[in-house]
Every structure is written in C-alpha cells, then in structure tokens.
Design a protein around this motif. Structure first.
Motif, PDB file in Angstrom:
ATOM      1  N   VAL A 282     -14.491 -74.639   7.847  1.00  7.78           N
ATOM      2  CA  VAL A 282     -13.095 -74.418   8.229  1.00  7.78           C
ATOM      3  C   VAL A 282     -12.770 -72.945   7.991  1.00  7.78           C
ATOM      4  CG1 VAL A 282     -10.700 -75.104   7.827  1.00  7.78           C
ATOM      5  CG2 VAL A 282     -12.538 -76.777   7.515  1.00  7.78           C
ATOM      6  N   MET A 283     -12.574 -72.218   9.080  1.00  8.33           N
ATOM      7  CA  MET A 283     -12.341 -70.769   8.964  1.00  8.33           C
ATOM      8  C   MET A 283     -10.847 -70.482   8.938  1.00  8.33           C
ATOM      9  SD  MET A 283     -15.091 -68.821   8.787  1.00  8.33           S
ATOM     10  CE  MET A 283     -14.409 -67.274   9.324  1.00  8.33           C
ATOM     11  N   ALA A 284     -10.253 -70.687   7.768  1.00  7.14           N
ATOM     12  CA  ALA A 284      -8.818 -70.425   7.653  1.00  7.14           C
ATOM     13  C   ALA A 284      -8.543 -68.981   7.255  1.00  7.14           C
ATOM     14  CB  ALA A 284      -8.202 -71.388   6.635  1.00  7.14           C
ATOM     15  N   ALA A 285      -9.572 -68.231   6.875  1.00  4.40           N
ATOM     16  CA  ALA A 285      -9.334 -66.850   6.427  1.00  4.40           C
ATOM     17  C   ALA A 285      -8.948 -65.958   7.599  1.00  4.40           C
ATOM     18  CB  ALA A 285     -10.603 -66.310   5.757  1.00  4.40           C
ATOM     19  N   ALA A 286      -8.131 -64.975   7.305  1.00  7.14           N
ATOM     20  CA  ALA A 286      -7.792 -63.950   8.291  1.00  7.14           C
ATOM     21  C   ALA A 286      -8.794 -62.812   8.107  1.00  7.14           C
ATOM     22  CB  ALA A 286      -6.368 -63.465   8.074  1.00  7.14           C
ATOM     23  N   ALA A 288     -10.628 -59.300   9.153  1.00  5.43           N
ATOM     24  CA  ALA A 288     -10.337 -58.041   9.853  1.00  5.43           C
ATOM     25  C   ALA A 288     -11.319 -57.879  11.006  1.00  5.43           C
ATOM     26  CB  ALA A 288     -10.483 -56.867   8.891  1.00  5.43           C
ATOM     27  N   ASP A 289     -10.784 -57.564  12.191  1.00 12.34           N
ATOM     28  CA  ASP A 289     -11.661 -57.385  13.347  1.00 12.34           C
ATOM     29  C   ASP A 289     -12.380 -56.036  13.293  1.00 12.34           C
ATOM     30  OD1 ASP A 289     -11.144 -59.822  14.601  1.00 12.34           O
ATOM     31  OD2 ASP A 289      -9.218 -59.083  15.331  1.00 12.34           O
ATOM     32  N   PHE A 290     -11.788 -55.074  12.561  1.00 11.93           N
ATOM     33  CA  PHE A 290     -12.392 -53.740  12.469  1.00 11.93           C
ATOM     34  C   PHE A 290     -12.431 -53.292  11.014  1.00 11.93           C
ATOM     35  CE2 PHE A 290     -10.716 -54.058  16.718  1.00 11.93           C
ATOM     36  CZ  PHE A 290     -11.691 -53.436  17.500  1.00 11.93           C
ATOM     37  N   ILE A 319     -17.300 -63.957  12.894  1.00 11.35           N
ATOM     38  CA  ILE A 319     -18.101 -64.948  12.158  1.00 11.35           C
ATOM     39  C   ILE A 319     -18.059 -66.311  12.844  1.00 11.35           C
ATOM     40  CG2 ILE A 319     -18.453 -66.015   9.892  1.00 11.35           C
ATOM     41  CD1 ILE A 319     -16.716 -63.555   8.824  1.00 11.35           C
ATOM     42  N   LEU A 320     -16.842 -66.729  13.218  1.00  9.45           N
ATOM     43  CA  LEU A 320     -16.694 -68.046  13.843  1.00  9.45           C
ATOM     44  C   LEU A 320     -17.460 -68.087  15.175  1.00  9.45           C
ATOM     45  CD1 LEU A 320     -15.452 -70.864  13.828  1.00  9.45           C
ATOM     46  CD2 LEU A 320     -13.349 -69.896  14.760  1.00  9.45           C
ATOM     47  N   ALA A 321     -17.311 -67.026  15.970  1.00 15.07           N
ATOM     48  CA  ALA A 321     -18.001 -66.996  17.264  1.00 15.07           C
ATOM     49  C   ALA A 321     -19.513 -67.011  17.045  1.00 15.07           C
ATOM     50  CB  ALA A 321     -17.576 -65.762  18.057  1.00 15.07           C
ATOM     51  N   GLY A 335     -11.623 -73.620  13.639  1.00 23.29           N
ATOM     52  CA  GLY A 335     -11.082 -72.263  13.584  1.00 23.29           C
ATOM     53  C   GLY A 335      -9.575 -72.277  13.515  1.00 23.29           C
ATOM     54  N   PHE A 336      -9.013 -71.151  13.245  1.00 28.93           N
ATOM     55  CA  PHE A 336      -7.571 -70.966  13.264  1.00 28.93           C
ATOM     56  C   PHE A 336      -7.260 -69.881  14.281  1.00 28.93           C
ATOM     57  CE2 PHE A 336      -5.254 -73.132   9.780  1.00 28.93           C
ATOM     58  CZ  PHE A 336      -6.315 -73.884   9.307  1.00 28.93           C
ATOM     59  N   ALA A 337      -6.085 -69.935  14.861  1.00 28.13           N
ATOM     60  CA  ALA A 337      -5.657 -68.833  15.716  1.00 28.13           C
ATOM     61  C   ALA A 337      -4.297 -68.384  15.234  1.00 28.13           C
ATOM     62  CB  ALA A 337      -5.583 -69.290  17.163  1.00 28.13           C
ATOM     63  N   ALA A 338      -4.233 -67.181  14.732  1.00 27.43           N
ATOM     64  CA  ALA A 338      -2.949 -66.626  14.298  1.00 27.43           C
ATOM     65  C   ALA A 338      -2.383 -65.866  15.489  1.00 27.43           C
ATOM     66  CB  ALA A 338      -3.180 -65.697  13.114  1.00 27.43           C
ATOM     67  N   GLU A 339      -1.257 -66.336  16.004  1.00 28.09           N
ATOM     68  CA  GLU A 339      -0.683 -65.702  17.194  1.00 28.09           C
ATOM     69  C   GLU A 339       0.804 -65.436  16.978  1.00 28.09           C
ATOM     70  OE1 GLU A 339      -2.670 -64.865  19.527  1.00 28.09           O
ATOM     71  OE2 GLU A 339      -4.371 -66.231  19.357  1.00 28.09           O
ATOM     72  N   ALA A 353      -7.943 -70.619  24.973  1.00 30.33           N
ATOM     73  CA  ALA A 353      -8.885 -69.549  25.331  1.00 30.33           C
ATOM     74  C   ALA A 353      -9.678 -69.127  24.081  1.00 30.33           C
ATOM     75  CB  ALA A 353      -8.114 -68.365  25.906  1.00 30.33           C
ATOM     76  N   LYS A 354      -8.991 -69.061  22.958  1.00 29.96           N
ATOM     77  CA  LYS A 354      -9.671 -68.636  21.726  1.00 29.96           C
ATOM     78  C   LYS A 354     -10.697 -69.692  21.308  1.00 29.96           C
ATOM     79  CE  LYS A 354      -7.407 -65.715  18.970  1.00 29.96           C
ATOM     80  NZ  LYS A 354      -6.471 -65.180  17.991  1.00 29.96           N
ATOM     81  N   ARG A 355     -10.344 -70.952  21.436  1.00 30.01           N
ATOM     82  CA  ARG A 355     -11.298 -72.007  21.050  1.00 30.01           C
ATOM     83  C   ARG A 355     -12.573 -71.908  21.879  1.00 30.01           C
ATOM     84  NH1 ARG A 355     -13.931 -75.932  22.193  1.00 30.01           N
ATOM     85  NH2 ARG A 355     -13.213 -75.991  24.367  1.00 30.01           N
ATOM     86  N   ALA A 357     -13.691 -69.279  23.499  1.00 27.71           N
ATOM     87  CA  ALA A 357     -14.411 -68.030  23.208  1.00 27.71           C
ATOM     88  C   ALA A 357     -15.232 -68.146  21.934  1.00 27.71           C
ATOM     89  CB  ALA A 357     -13.418 -66.880  23.101  1.00 27.71           C
ATOM     90  N   LYS A 358     -14.742 -68.941  20.990  1.00 29.16           N
ATOM     91  CA  LYS A 358     -15.416 -69.012  19.686  1.00 29.16           C
ATOM     92  C   LYS A 358     -16.359 -70.209  19.572  1.00 29.16           C
ATOM     93  CE  LYS A 358     -12.231 -66.096  17.597  1.00 29.16           C
ATOM     94  NZ  LYS A 358     -12.362 -65.100  16.571  1.00 29.16           N
ATOM     95  N   GLY A 359     -16.272 -71.135  20.506  1.00 27.90           N
ATOM     96  CA  GLY A 359     -17.130 -72.319  20.427  1.00 27.90           C
ATOM     97  C   GLY A 359     -16.770 -73.234  19.271  1.00 27.90           C
TER      98      GLY A 359
END
Ligand code: CTP
Length: 427
Positions: A282-286, A288-290, A319-321, A335-339, A353-355, A357-359
């Motif tokens: 369960v990827m609940a962590a936020a 950083a993309d960069f 990581i999730l992807a 996964g989680f999507a923070a939007e 779309a995010k789901r 993309a991440k599988g």
C-alpha cells in the motif's frame, strides 16, 4: 462467553442511531447495559432502550444505591462504547468528571473504551474538543469517526455519527485486540478481527525529504496519518505489517515492524526489498518526483547581492510504477493519487489515468489542497479498481477510511476471489 458491554448514550440528535448499535451487539450475543445521560433520554425513550437491550436501564446515581450501582456497572464491563458522544461528554470524559451515572461508570472501569463523536463541524473542530480527543487517544480510547456528511441542519462536514455497523465493528475489533472473546463466528466476522490473519502487508506512510545540504530539504505536507491508520488497522486484523515510515508527524503504531526512511531512494530500496515477501503493498507515502541533482556537503551560502537562485532537480524513480511493471507475482498493489482537482468527474478521470499508468490493482483518489487532505484527521476518498470502476467511496476519520481500504484488500486476497497470496501454491 458473551461480553458485558456498556453502551453510553449522550444527548445528541444521533442518539436514535444508538438503538441500532445496541441491537447489533445484542444480536451478536452480548449482554448489553445501556447507560444514557438525562439529555439522551430526551431523544430516545427508556422503554425503547430496555426493550432493545433486554436489560433494565438506569440513569440516576441515586437509584439502587444499596447495590453501589454507580461503581458496579463500570467494574463489570468488558467494553464501553459511547455513541453518540457529544462535545460535552467528550470534555467530561477527558477531565474525568463523574457527575452522573455514565461518568461514574467510566471512572470505575478498566475496560477498553470506544467513543463515537457526533456534533456540529464547528464544535468538532474547536481546539477544546480536539485537545480533549487527543487526551482520550493518548489514554488508549478508540475514537470512531466522526463521518463527514449532512448534519442535522442544512450544514454538512465532519461531525456526523459514524454508521452503527462501523461503530459495532470497531468496538468488537477493540475487544478482540484486548484478548476478549468476541463470540460467535458471525460476530467475529462482523468484527473482521482476523480476516487478514497472516497476510503480509507493506504500507508506506509520510512524505519523503530530498536534501539540498546538511540543513535543508525539499519535502511535502504529508503527515503520514492515513498510512499509519492503514498499518494499525491491518495489524489489528491479523496482518503482518511492515510500515515504511518517511518522516512521520505521528507516532508509528504498535504491532507493526517499522522501517524509517527519509528520501525517495531510501523508500524505494526498503519497499522493493519488503515487497518480495508481501501479499499487498500500500503506497500511501507522498514520494518526491524530483530530488536536487547535487547535495552540498556544506551549508549553501547566499552570495552578496544575490536575488534569485535556482535548484537543478533530477527525476526520482516512480516506485509504484516500477512495482506495477515488474513481475510482482500476485502481490496486490494499492496506490494513492493526491490531486487538487475540484471537479469530481475530472478527479475520477485523473485517478483512472494514474491507476493505468502505474499498474496498480486499486487506486485511492484523495483530494488534497491548502486546507484538506494532508494534515487533517479526516479524509474523503474514492477507490478505483483494476477495471476502472469505483470500488468504494469513503469519508470520515482516516481510521474509518483505512477500514474501507482494508475491506477491499481483504476481499481481493481471500482465496479464490483475487490474486493469490504468496503462500498459495500455483498450479
Ligand atoms: N509514487 C511512487 N513513486 C514516485 C511518486 C509517486 O511510488 N516517485 C506513488 C505514490 O506513493 C502514490 C502514487 O504513486 O501511491 C501516486 O502519487 P502522486 O503523488 O499522486 O502522483 P505522481 O505519480 O507523483 O504524479 P503527479 O505528481 O504528476 O500527479
């Protein structure tokens, strides 16, 4: 052995819903003693409570003095549930006031206590109520809800009493966690106390920090509350939980193996290692993309006359992807999507779309903003399944949202209904 359960009812409109709580506990085979406050009886009548609980109902401290009832009820209790708990009753419980039979019962008892608050949003958010709730939690009281939704008037927000079945299930989970026999198999199933027995779950929580130099980092506002709530609830349901904790603002729960990490790369290494043995991640962590391209060993100094500066960033791995694209051998990926998108339909589309993309097998869409999502105790989520359908919607305390997410995980990990667990032999 039936449990001796005291249901305290305090004076709010939602008191009528307490009747369903009492009824479910009685039908599950428990011996239920209702202790309403005087004002609760303005909302529900004593005959109703006596008929449903199948026990006499007392309110007054000065009734039955010879039996020292004000102490006896609390001493005999295995579990105490207060539903609804008004702001006033929560304040009284936090300060230990005993000016009525319920207050005396609570003080005279060593039983676990479950409190289901119900009040107007302003009262719930008031610093006094929040401080009282924090005191109760520190003392080990379990707080269920409040849910977010339509309140008694035209207003809506957090403050609604959690649904009776959610309260009953949480209460029986608490009892099971205290080693009490929650009774018949149906009751145990209702409690979901062990539906994740032996299942290995990796939960990431918090937000990563990407260092710039020894004193500065790029971070995000994730507190880790939602991930921690999932880890805690999963452990309570029997799972073997590894919590990968990135800079949590809250305490890590007991009953979990905790691995502390800070950066996205550290989180990745910990998750990939733990995922090999996991039935669900369960990827609940936020994350950083960069991250800064260079980390300075010395504190970065400003130069005289410098008005701007820029930081060169490089992409972190997703990581999730990466897990989604790998041979993950039946491991359920959540996964989680923070939007920040406010339009519900567009929000859902972004999630779908995010789901893809991440599988991920499940994606929990979570609206975040300046004032909601990250640091709050409540959350509103929509969960999208592997067919892009809405599998569940949940609103309320992060602990209640955690329960809904775990129900979906448990359904999918149950033999024959979803991905195989790692222990299941494959043909
Ligand atoms: N995630 C991850 N690795 C990353 C970024 C995100 O594993 N480098 C995971 C998060 O833990 C979450 C999911 O991917 O479960 C979605 O995270 P989110 O921040 O909503 O999306 P991003 O992929 O970062 O996309 P964007 O920021 O562009 O919306």
């Amino acid at each position: 052995m039936p449990l001796n359960i005291v249901v305290g009812i305090t004076g709010g409109i939602a008191a009528y819903k307490a009747v369903s709580v009492v009824r479910s506990l009685v039908l599950a085979g428990h011996d239920v003693h209702v202790v309403p406050t005087e004002s609760a009886l303005r909302f529900v009548g004593r005959p109703t409570l006596e008929a449903i609980s199948r026990n006499p109902v007392h309110v007054d401290l000065f009734e039955g003095v010879a039996e020292v009832r004000h102490v006896a009820i609390g001493q005999a209790a295995d579990l105490i549930v207060i539903a609804p708990a008004t702001a006033n009753s929560i304040a009284k419980l936090a300060t230990g006031l005993a000016d009525d039979l319920l207050g005396n019962t609570l003080l005279a008892s060593e039983a676990p206590v479950v409190v289901a608050p119900a009040m107007h949003t302003e009262m719930w958010r008031h610093p006094a109520t929040q401080a009282n709730i924090a005191t109760l939690r520190e003392r080990g009281v379990t707080v269920v809800g409040p849910a977010v939704g339509q309140l008694t008037g035209s207003d809506s927000g957090p403050g609604r009493l959690e649904e009776p079945e959610v309260i009953v299930r949480a209460a029986l989970e608490v009892a099971a966690r205290h080693g009490l026999d929650v009774g018949a198999p149906e009751a145990r199933a209702a409690a979901s106390a062990s539906d994740l027995d032996g299942v290995r779950i990796v939960v990431t929580a918090g937000g990563t920090r990407e260092p710039l130099d020894p004193v500065r980092f790029l971070g995000n506002r994730s507190s880790g509350k939602q991930g921690v709530a999932i880890a805690e609830a999963a452990a309570a349901r029997g799972a073997e939980v590894t919590l990968i904790a990135a800079n949590l603002e809250v305490d890590a729960p007991g009953g979990c193996r905790v691995e502390r990490v800070s950066t996205a790369l550290e989180l990745r290494a910990a998750v990939l290692a733990a995922a090999e043995q996991a039935d669900a991640v369960v990827m609940a962590a936020a994350v950083a993309d960069f991250r800064p391209a260079d980390v300075s060993d010395a504190k970065i100094k400003k130069v005289d006359g410098q008005e701007r500066m820029s930081i060169d960033l490089v992409r972190n791995p997703d990581i999730l992807a990466e897990l989604g694209a790998s041979e993950h051998d039946g491991t359920l990926l959540v996964g989680f999507a923070a939007e920040t998108e406010s339009d519900p339909e567009r929000l859902l589309e972004l999630g779908r779309a995010k789901r893809r993309a991440k599988g991920a097998d499940l994606l929990v869409v979570n609206r975040v903003g300046w004032s909601h999502g990250f640091t709050a105790d409540d959350n509103t989520v929509t969960v999208i399944d592997a067919h892009d359908r809405v599998a569940a919607e949940a609103a309320g305390a992060k602990t209640s949202v955690a329960r809904v997410i775990l129900d979906l995980i448990a359904e999918r990990l149950a033999p024959g209904t979803g991905p195989t667990t790692k222990d299941t032999p494959t043909a």
